[in-house]
Design a protein around this motif. Sequence first.
Motif, PDB file in Angstrom:
ATOM      1  N   VAL A   1       0.862  -1.187   0.000  1.00  0.00           N
ATOM      2  CA  VAL A   1       0.000   0.000   0.000  1.00  0.00           C
ATOM      3  C   VAL A   1       0.897   1.234   0.000  1.00  0.00           C
ATOM      4  O   VAL A   1       1.761   1.367   0.876  1.00  0.00           O
ATOM      5  CB  VAL A   1      -0.917   0.021   1.239  1.00  0.00           C
ATOM      6  CG1 VAL A   1      -1.785   1.281   1.228  1.00  0.00           C
ATOM      7  CG2 VAL A   1      -1.782  -1.228   1.288  1.00  0.00           C
TER       8      VAL A   1
ATOM      9  N   GLY B   1      -2.297   0.067  -5.410  1.00  0.00           N
ATOM     10  CA  GLY B   1      -1.736  -0.930  -4.510  1.00  0.00           C
ATOM     11  C   GLY B   1      -1.382  -2.201  -5.251  1.00  0.00           C
ATOM     12  O   GLY B   1      -1.514  -2.294  -6.477  1.00  0.00           O
TER      13      GLY B   1
ATOM     14  N   THR C   1      -9.998  -3.083   2.431  1.00  0.00           N
ATOM     15  CA  THR C   1      -9.096  -1.931   2.530  1.00  0.00           C
ATOM     16  C   THR C   1      -9.727  -0.687   1.907  1.00  0.00           C
ATOM     17  O   THR C   1      -9.036   0.311   1.678  1.00  0.00           O
ATOM     18  CB  THR C   1      -7.754  -2.225   1.821  1.00  0.00           C
ATOM     19  OG1 THR C   1      -7.998  -2.512   0.431  1.00  0.00           O
ATOM     20  CG2 THR C   1      -7.043  -3.409   2.464  1.00  0.00           C
TER      21      THR C   1
ATOM     22  N   VAL D   1      -7.654   2.648   1.135  1.00  0.00           N
ATOM     23  CA  VAL D   1      -6.994   2.526  -0.163  1.00  0.00           C
ATOM     24  C   VAL D   1      -7.880   2.955  -1.313  1.00  0.00           C
ATOM     25  O   VAL D   1      -7.422   3.547  -2.280  1.00  0.00           O
ATOM     26  CB  VAL D   1      -6.519   1.069  -0.397  1.00  0.00           C
ATOM     27  CG1 VAL D   1      -5.918   0.901  -1.790  1.00  0.00           C
ATOM     28  CG2 VAL D   1      -5.510   0.655   0.668  1.00  0.00           C
TER      29      VAL D   1
END
Length: 331
Positions: free
Chosen positions: A11, A148, A243, A247
């Motif tokens: 990430v 990511g 996430t 993210v």
Amino acid sequence: MVVIDGTGGYVPLYRIDRSDIADQHGGRGRGESAVPARDENHVTMASEAMTTALDRSAAAADDVTAVFTASVSDRFAEHGIAAQIAYRAGLSSDVRTGDFQGSGRAAADALATATEYVRATDAPVVVAAVDVMPVEPGGDDESMMGAGAGALVLRPDSDDPMATIDAVGQATTGFLERHREHGESATAGDARFERRKGVTPAVSTAFDRVETDGELEYGVASAPGFRLARAALEPIDTERVSTWNEVGYAGTATLLLDLCHAIESVDAGSTIGAVAYGQGGADAFVVSVADGASNLDGLTVAKQLEAKEYVPYVKHLEYRERYDYQGVPNA
């Protein structure tokens, strides 16, 4: 059954607060999205994820027989992420490589192919997914686009596996509601219609075709939107591991990144339903977490989600500088 012997997620450190994007164009924003730095690209992020996965695996680099990668945002018309990360990892020059592109389900295609490859060859395989999703200032999905990578080492067996892939299912529907040209933001249709006519039938059918008797406790979902991903898990009614709030939508990377996060965070013995929904259908995987998931070297996904630095709106645009896709010229 195929063993997951190593997991690795990556990430970016930089984040944009979605409320900062909302301040520029109106509306509201909650959560944050990952923003790659200038020195973070598809190859470097996928390499980081792959290195972590290999470090956690009992498989030696020389034993890996194939590397499969997935991406929908790689800027090159002729792709070679798999070959580049295989070379950077010092794998043998006779390693089989393959790049899966052009579909939001590309990571699922790569994972399913890797699973079958392990069964056919009885040898270790690496599968990785990476994306830096393009944004358009003021676009409907600007605040949700992230970046990511995620990687898995698959093997036919292991003395101390992190998890196992117990079953795979697929539903091909031909339902196409989202369209995106190279380097552009996506154009989506009626979201409610897609959830009802696209997501639910595809995911339900994919999981119906999964041959497993156990109940699923956790779910991870890759889909181009929070509501679509949430709808994708409704047929299996599990606790979601995601996430998304830190993210955003990281394209194909979302499936493997979230799966790595789930394997690293839930208790041994837990079962995970992983689903990828995209153009043309859905793919479903059943994963059982084993004792090896508690012995983690390197940074976990959770630690990377906690470590962050915020960038202003102008940097968010600068670091995602768009490119003009020229395509492959006619002969």
